[in-house]
Write a protein that holds these residues in place. Structure first.
Motif, PDB file in Angstrom:
ATOM      1  N   SER A 242      50.347  29.118   7.423  1.00 48.95           N
ATOM      2  CA  SER A 242      51.448  28.427   7.657  1.00 48.95           C
ATOM      3  C   SER A 242      52.691  29.249   7.747  1.00 48.95           C
ATOM      4  O   SER A 242      52.577  30.204   7.017  1.00 48.95           O
ATOM      5  N   TRP A 243      53.810  28.783   8.084  1.00 52.12           N
ATOM      6  CA  TRP A 243      55.190  29.680   7.981  1.00 52.12           C
ATOM      7  C   TRP A 243      55.500  29.645   6.697  1.00 52.12           C
ATOM      8  O   TRP A 243      56.183  30.589   6.422  1.00 52.12           O
ATOM      9  N   GLN A 244      55.363  28.763   5.889  1.00 49.91           N
ATOM     10  CA  GLN A 244      55.427  28.771   4.490  1.00 49.91           C
ATOM     11  C   GLN A 244      54.817  29.784   3.732  1.00 49.91           C
ATOM     12  O   GLN A 244      55.608  30.327   2.875  1.00 49.91           O
ATOM     13  N   GLU A 245      53.598  30.002   4.054  1.00 52.04           N
ATOM     14  CA  GLU A 245      52.793  31.051   3.444  1.00 52.04           C
ATOM     15  C   GLU A 245      53.231  32.622   3.781  1.00 52.04           C
ATOM     16  O   GLU A 245      53.491  33.390   3.081  1.00 52.04           O
ATOM     17  N   ALA A 246      53.730  32.451   5.198  1.00 52.28           N
ATOM     18  CA  ALA A 246      54.209  33.700   5.576  1.00 52.28           C
ATOM     19  C   ALA A 246      55.597  34.086   4.978  1.00 52.28           C
ATOM     20  O   ALA A 246      55.993  35.044   4.755  1.00 52.28           O
ATOM     21  N   ARG A 247      56.333  33.049   4.942  1.00 53.98           N
ATOM     22  CA  ARG A 247      57.589  33.338   4.074  1.00 53.98           C
ATOM     23  C   ARG A 247      57.452  33.770   2.883  1.00 53.98           C
ATOM     24  O   ARG A 247      58.149  34.837   2.251  1.00 53.98           O
ATOM     25  N   GLU A 248      56.437  33.312   2.026  1.00 50.31           N
ATOM     26  CA  GLU A 248      56.146  33.972   0.623  1.00 50.31           C
ATOM     27  C   GLU A 248      55.722  35.176   0.659  1.00 50.31           C
ATOM     28  O   GLU A 248      56.130  36.149  -0.113  1.00 50.31           O
ATOM     29  N   GLY A 249      54.798  35.540   1.786  1.00 47.02           N
ATOM     30  CA  GLY A 249      54.463  36.883   1.854  1.00 47.02           C
ATOM     31  C   GLY A 249      55.520  37.919   2.323  1.00 47.02           C
ATOM     32  O   GLY A 249      55.695  39.004   1.624  1.00 47.02           O
ATOM     33  N   LEU A 250      56.410  37.572   3.164  1.00 43.34           N
ATOM     34  CA  LEU A 250      57.641  38.406   3.468  1.00 43.34           C
ATOM     35  C   LEU A 250      58.412  38.811   2.279  1.00 43.34           C
ATOM     36  O   LEU A 250      58.839  39.745   1.830  1.00 43.34           O
ATOM     37  N   GLU A 251      58.642  37.665   1.424  1.00 48.31           N
ATOM     38  CA  GLU A 251      59.502  37.845   0.184  1.00 48.31           C
ATOM     39  C   GLU A 251      58.939  38.762  -0.781  1.00 48.31           C
ATOM     40  O   GLU A 251      59.755  39.575  -1.627  1.00 48.31           O
ATOM     41  N   LYS A 252      57.694  39.215  -0.865  1.00 49.83           N
ATOM     42  CA  LYS A 252      56.974  40.223  -1.642  1.00 49.83           C
ATOM     43  C   LYS A 252      57.216  41.591  -1.131  1.00 49.83           C
ATOM     44  O   LYS A 252      56.556  42.327  -1.739  1.00 49.83           O
ATOM     45  N   VAL A 253      57.519  41.839   0.064  1.00 44.88           N
ATOM     46  CA  VAL A 253      57.383  43.033   0.704  1.00 44.88           C
ATOM     47  C   VAL A 253      58.864  43.714   0.513  1.00 44.88           C
ATOM     48  O   VAL A 253      59.728  43.332   1.441  1.00 44.88           O
TER      49      VAL A 253
END
Length: 513
Positions: free
Chosen positions: A420-431
């Motif tokens: 989901s875009w929510q999971e992708a958002r959480e991933g981006l914030e960790k990079v």
């Protein structure tokens, strides 16, 4: 150690001494034929003699030969303490705190300074002189003591030196006024619990400036207690606190004006006062976060009562504290930006960027906790302020993250099903690499460059282990300076004479010749 008779003062230096001289022991242990005058002797002096010289007062002294002026003053209802007694009898006694707190032990062979000697001699001389003045106050002692005092009093009074204390007094009173204003402000300030302490006072800018210009007057507990008509000192949580003496009347200079204002005008005035409030010590608030302010810090007593009876106002929040009473907080700045306009702008931007309908974009923004947190702060800052610009940058960053999360989720769907875009958002914030690129893009503008594409590709390759994504290392730019190996090759290929000329030129340049 200081000793005085009617015309002489003896200062006895005792650093590193562990035994009293025999003549001094004999004097201390003599009987009633020699009266020894002391001041609050039992408070510390007895312990010091025992600890430093192993001389036990209780066991070796003739107690009736020791007269303590503190006890005599208490029996006559006269203030205790040499300085207070001197003031009571209108005796010119000056006790400078800066000299008393100076270094008395490390003087060594040079001895004490002239100011230290005078300070120490005054202590012993006035101790004896004050005894005589106390003896003249009923209940009168035996005639023998009064006769002794009469015999020496006139000559002791001749030795009294009139001191001009005007400069010290003026500085003392000036500092007192500055401290009073600072205590008033700090006692009303946020988190002050209706009082303050010495450390907070010393951090107050006006107090710092006053202390520099008003030496030798010092701000300490003694100074505050000397001004007990203005300050109240007490202990709370192990700290000496101070507040102003409460006033009999609380004049409301704006009382008439306040009464004539309608509720709307009055509440607007309170709102403006909250907007203008600054913490007295310069303490900065977090971005956009309004402060809880004690109502008494910005309103008079009559105005607080008026506010309590006023209709509710959505722009001002209220709370109560056991120490500070009513607290106020600005929910909306009187000149706040249009928060709905901000919301519409970012909804439209996200909708265009993702090619989704407006309602979907609105739901995505409202479901983003950080976006909503920053958006709520817009109401409490002033339009066109630095705070508004900072919040606007954060809102733009959150909107861009949501857009990038949408595109990343679509790219991942071909590799990892149901991301989901929510999971992708959480991933981006960790990079960290992505966050760095986003910060540069938002601050400098311009087109999205190749670095973003490489960052997204790296995230897709390692998903969901996004912590392993490392920023691409760039080659170091050419400095124009040849390497050590190329420099040596240049030297080897150069004719000997030419190389010597260049080397000589370099040396001349370095030495400036």
């Amino acid at each position: 150690m200081q000793f005085a008779c009617w015309d002489t003062v003896l200062l006895l230096r005792v650093p590193n001494c562990s035994e009293l001289p025999p003549w001094l022991t004999q004097f201390l242990e003599s009987g009633d034929d020699v009266v020894k005058v002391t001041a609050s002797f039992g408070v510390a002096d007895k312990r010091k003699l025992q600890r430093s010289f192993n001389w036990d007062f209780d066991a070796k002294a003739v107690h009736t030969s020791y007269w303590d002026i503190a006890e005599l003053a208490a029996a006559r209802e006269i203030p205790q303490g040499m300085l207070k007694m001197a003031h009571h009898f209108e005796i010119p006694f000056q006790k400078r705190k800066d000299v008393g707190a100076s270094d008395w032990e490390s003087a060594g062979h040079k001895g004490l300074t002239a100011e230290q000697r005078e300070y120490a001699a005054n202590d012993a001389f006035f101790q004896l002189y004050l005894l005589g003045r106390l003896l003249q106050v009923p209940p009168l002692p035996e005639k023998k003591l009064l006769d002794s005092w009469d015999a020496i009093s006139q000559k002791m009074e001749v030795s009294l030196k009139r001191v001009d204390n005007a400069e010290y007094y003026n500085k003392f009173m000036a500092l007192r006024d500055v401290i009073r204003d600072a205590v008033d402000v700090l006692s009303r300030a946020l988190g002050s619990d209706g009082c303050t302490n010495i450390n907070e006072l010393k951090q107050f800018k006006s107090v710092q400036a006053a202390l520099k210009s008003m030496a030798p007057v010092q701000l300490n507990a003694h100074f505050l207690r000397q001004n007990s008509d203005v300050f109240v000192c007490f202990f709370r949580d192990g700290t000496l606190r101070v507040r102003l003496q409460s006033s009999e009347s609380d004049e409301d200079v704006d009382g008439t004006e306040t009464a004539e204002q309608d509720d709307a005008t009055f509440l607007e005035k309170v709102q403006e006062s909250l907007a203008a409030y600054r913490h007295p010590t310069g303490k900065k608030r977090k971005l956009g976060e309004p402060l809880w302010v004690p109502a008494r810090a910005i309103l008079t007593r009559a105005q607080v009562e008026r506010f309590e009876k006023s209709p509710e106002n959505s722009s001002i929040e209220t709370s109560y504290d056991s120490e500070d009473g009513m607290l106020l907080r600005l929910a909306r700045h009187p000149r706040a930006p249009d928060d709905l306009e901000y919301m519409d702008e970012h909804i439209s931007k996200l909708s265009r960027n993702l090619d989704i309908d407006v309602e979907d974009a609105k739901q995505r923004l409202k479901s983003d906790e950080k976006f909503m947190q920053f958006w709520s702060l817009i109401r409490s800052v002033e339009v066109n302020s630095e705070e508004e610009r900072a919040i606007s940058r954060n809102l733009g960053a959150r909107t861009q993250i949501l857009a990038d999360a949408h595109h990343l989720a679509k790219r991942l769907s071909s590799e990892v099903p149901e991301v989901s875009w929510q999971e992708a958002r959480e991933g981006l914030e960790k990079v960290p690499w992505y966050r760095h690129l986003l910060g540069v893009y938002l601050s400098e503008g311009g087109d999205r460059n190749q670095d973003f594409e490489e960052c997204f590709a790296a995230i897709v390759r390692v998903w969901p282990d996004v912590q392993s994504v490392q920023a691409k290392r760039k080659a170091k730019p050419e400095s124009g300076k040849p390497s050590k190996r190329s420099r040596q090759a240049l030297v080897d290929s150069m004719p000997c004479g030419k190389f010597e000329q260049l080397t000589s030129l370099k040396l001349h340049l370095l030495t400036g010749s």
